[in-house]
Structure formats: structure tokens, C-alpha cells
Write an enzyme that holds these catalytic residues in place. Structure first.
Site, PDB file in Angstrom:
ATOM      1  N   HIS A  44       0.818  -1.226   0.000  1.00 40.37           N
ATOM      2  CA  HIS A  44       0.000   0.000   0.000  1.00 40.37           C
ATOM      3  C   HIS A  44       0.848   1.273   0.000  1.00 40.37           C
ATOM      4  O   HIS A  44       0.310   2.367  -0.184  1.00 40.37           O
ATOM      5  CB  HIS A  44      -1.014  -0.015   1.146  1.00 40.37           C
ATOM      6  CG  HIS A  44      -0.511   0.477   2.455  1.00 40.37           C
ATOM      7  ND1 HIS A  44      -0.136  -0.357   3.484  1.00 40.37           N
ATOM      8  CD2 HIS A  44      -0.325   1.732   2.927  1.00 40.37           C
ATOM      9  CE1 HIS A  44       0.247   0.371   4.518  1.00 40.37           C
ATOM     10  NE2 HIS A  44       0.143   1.640   4.209  1.00 40.37           N
ATOM     11  N   ASP A  61      -0.349  -7.452   1.967  1.00 38.42           N
ATOM     12  CA  ASP A  61       0.195  -6.086   1.879  1.00 38.42           C
ATOM     13  C   ASP A  61       1.731  -6.119   1.943  1.00 38.42           C
ATOM     14  O   ASP A  61       2.340  -5.733   2.945  1.00 38.42           O
ATOM     15  CB  ASP A  61      -0.395  -5.241   3.019  1.00 38.42           C
ATOM     16  CG  ASP A  61      -0.108  -3.762   2.845  1.00 38.42           C
ATOM     17  OD1 ASP A  61       0.398  -3.359   1.782  1.00 38.42           O
ATOM     18  OD2 ASP A  61      -0.399  -3.005   3.803  1.00 38.42           O
ATOM     19  N   SER A  71       4.113   2.816   8.009  1.00 41.58           N
ATOM     20  CA  SER A  71       3.758   1.736   7.103  1.00 41.58           C
ATOM     21  C   SER A  71       4.950   1.219   6.317  1.00 41.58           C
ATOM     22  O   SER A  71       5.836   1.982   5.940  1.00 41.58           O
ATOM     23  CB  SER A  71       2.713   2.198   6.103  1.00 41.58           C
ATOM     24  OG  SER A  71       1.462   2.128   6.698  1.00 41.58           O
TER      25      SER A  71
HETATM   26  N1  ARG Z   1      -1.359   2.671   7.058  1.00 39.20           N
HETATM   27  C1  ARG Z   1      -0.593   3.643   7.770  1.00 39.20           C
HETATM   28  C2  ARG Z   1       0.541   4.144   6.885  1.00 39.20           C
HETATM   29  O1  ARG Z   1       0.400   4.090   5.698  1.00 39.20           O
HETATM   30  C3  ARG Z   1      -0.093   3.191   9.107  1.00 39.20           C
HETATM   31  C4  ARG Z   1      -0.680   1.939   9.611  1.00 39.20           C
HETATM   32  C5  ARG Z   1      -0.275   1.556  10.972  1.00 39.20           C
HETATM   33  N2  ARG Z   1      -1.302   1.961  11.883  1.00 39.20           N
HETATM   34  C6  ARG Z   1      -1.425   1.434  13.087  1.00 39.20           C
HETATM   35  N3  ARG Z   1      -2.333   1.895  13.865  1.00 39.20           N
HETATM   36  N4  ARG Z   1      -0.647   0.449  13.462  1.00 39.20           N
HETATM   37  O2  ARG Z   1       1.531   4.704   7.332  1.00 39.20           O
END
Ligand code: ARG
Length: 267
Positions: free
Chosen positions: A77, A126, A220
Site C-alpha cells: 500500500h 500487503d 507503514s
Molecule cells: N497505514 C498507515 C501508513 O500508511 C499506518 C498503519 C499503521 N497503523 C497502526 N495503527 N498500526 O503509514
């Protein structure tokens, strides 16, 4: 010719992984990327930053491919679509602070493979792999950049893990210029189905964390590691969460053990 091949074989076998002087004993006071602790230079030498057209957008993990060459594992992603343009991406190795040049090495991506089963609605699979050219490889200094190991076994519910990144230090907050980390407890999928994440999990994912300890926006693609034996193994890739650090909503990671056959054939 035989000697050359033999030397190459020895050279690739001699690659070590998962080494750091960082103490593997969890320090349970005051630690979470959301609010938490600053890493020292060299603590997590496998941590990389993923840069898209000049912007640090995600984390990633330096690992060694089957040919002995550097690779980076990140989240699908983080990349733009199933066929991202490698020319748009580079990887920063050996970085602690995003604000100073320090020991960082910026290396252009040469090829990128996104898991074909990645689903942006469910976040299944992912994961993605980045490779480098022969010239790029020589830019990676072994002093500040060291690979993590791939997992040697499935994780266990309750195991201690550690996640790091430059992401936001609170939900909706701003990102950190210093690399931060937090210790988190791994949670089995069965147990995670009893949290607010229920109904949104599949067997390519794993959960980790307790209230107030989490990865957040910008982390991420980065590493969730476990210290096993004498080395650090990559068990998860920061993937998603409902908010950050909320009670009953542990963070969700791509499970590198569950995804090992994809990793083995695409690394
Ligand atoms: N999807 C988010 C990013 O692109 C972070 C995901 C992690 N979030 C969490 N609460 N562990 O950076």
C-alpha cells in the site's frame, strides 16, 4: 571458473543478518512510537525509509535476497498501484534523523514487485519487494546498514516484538524526524478476532500491541521484528490499524511467515 563460483557461494553464505548492539530486553517504561522512544544511531540498521519523488512516505526493511544481494521489503500500500514506476522510488539506508544528512545513503530502486494478491480494500497480502542495480548495491555502507533476518518460524501469541519508524507520534499528529520504536506483544489471529479488528483480518496478517503502543501514519511498510536466539527476525510489515494505539484496536501487520512462499519466490 569453479573457484570463482565457489567463492561467490561462500560470499553469499557468509552474509549475516539481524545483528545489532541494541538490548533485546523489552524496557516497559514509556515506549511507543505514539509518544515514545527515540532510537540511537545504529539500533535498527535494517530500518530504511521509502522515498517517492522526494518525499519520505513509508518505512521498509533491508534484507538479503537468495543471491546474496540487498533487497527491501515494504508494504504494497506504500506503492502506487500494482506496477509502480521504479524511477519514482528510492530507499534511504542508515538513517536516524530525517533532518540531518548523518550516515544516510540514498539508493534508487531498480525493480519493484508488488504481491499480485494485494487487495487495497481488505489489505490482504500487503507486501512488496524492491531491488537495486549492481551500482546501487555498492552505495549501501555495511557500517550503518545491516539486514534483518527473515523469520525462522511462526510467531507465538505473547512473543515480544518491536516496531520502528518515523511516523506520527499520535493519531492525527505529526511525524518524527528521529527514528522511534516501541515494544509490542504479538497477538494470535484468534485472539485478535476478539478485538475491534474482528471481521477485518485474514491469514496474511498478524496483530500486535496494547493500548498506547502502536505504529501510526508514516510507519507503514516498516519492520516489526522479534529477537530470537542471537538475531533480529522480520515477523511483520506495518500495514494498517483503526486509529493508532486505541484500546482494543491492536496494529495489524503483513505476516512474513505466512507470506514466506511469496517472499521466497519474489525476493
Ligand atoms: N497505514 C498507515 C501508513 O500508511 C499506518 C498503519 C499503521 N497503523 C497502526 N495503527 N498500526 O503509514
Amino acid at each position: 571458473m569453479i573457484t570463482v563460483l565457489l567463492l561467490l557461494a561462500i560470499a553469499s553464505q557468509a552474509q549475516t543478518c539481524g545483528e545489532s548492539g541494541f538490548s533485546p530486553t523489552p524496557n516497559l517504561a514509556m515506549q511507543y512510537i505514539v509518544g515514545g522512544q527515540v532510537a540511537s544511531e545504529g539500533d535498527f540498521p535494517w530500518q530504511v525509509g521509502l522515498v517517492e519523488n522526494g518525499y519520505l512516505i513509508c518505512g521498509g526493511t533491508y534484507v538479503i535476497g537468495p543471491d546474496g544481494n540487498p533487497r527491501v521489503i515494504t508494504a504494497a500500500h506504500c506503492l502506487s498501484g500494482k506496477n509502480p514506476r521504479p524511477a519514482d522510488y528510492s530507499v534511504v539506508f542508515g538513517m536516524q534523523s530525517t533532518a540531518v544528512a548523518g550516515n544516510r545513503q540514498v539508493v534508487a530502486a531498480s525493480t519493484i514487485t508488488v504481491h499480485s494478491g494485494y487487495n487495497s480494500n481488505t489489505m490482504a497480502n500487503d507486501i512488496a519487494v524492491i531491488r537495486f542495480s549492481a551500482a546501487g548495491k555498492t552505495q549501501i555502507s555495511s557500517t550503518w546498514a545491516k539486514p534483518a533476518c527473515l523469520p525462522s518460524r511462526a510467531y507465538i501469541h505473547g512473543e515480544n516484538s518491536l516496531v520502528s519508524g518515523w511516523g506520527t507520534t499520535s493519531e492525527g499528529g505529526s511525524s518524527s524526524s528521529q527514528l522511534r520504536y516501541v515494544w509490542k506483544t504479538l497477538i494470535s489471529l484468534a485472539n485478535c478476532e476478539n478485538t475491534g479488528n474482528s471481521g477485518n483480518l485474514d491469514n496474511t496478517m498478524l496483530c500486535a500491541g496494547e493500548t498506547g503502543k502502536d505504529a501510526c501514519q508514516g510507519d507503514s511498510g516498516g519492520p516489526l521484528v522479534v529477537y530470537r536466539g542471537s538475531s533480529w527476525e522480520l515477523v511483520g510489515v506495518v500495514s494498517w490499524g483503526f486509529g493508532c494505539g486505541r484500546a482494543n484496536y491492536p496494529g495489524v501487520y503483513a505476516d512474513t511467515w505466512a507470506l514466506q512462499s511469496w517472499i521466497n519466490s519474489n525476493l
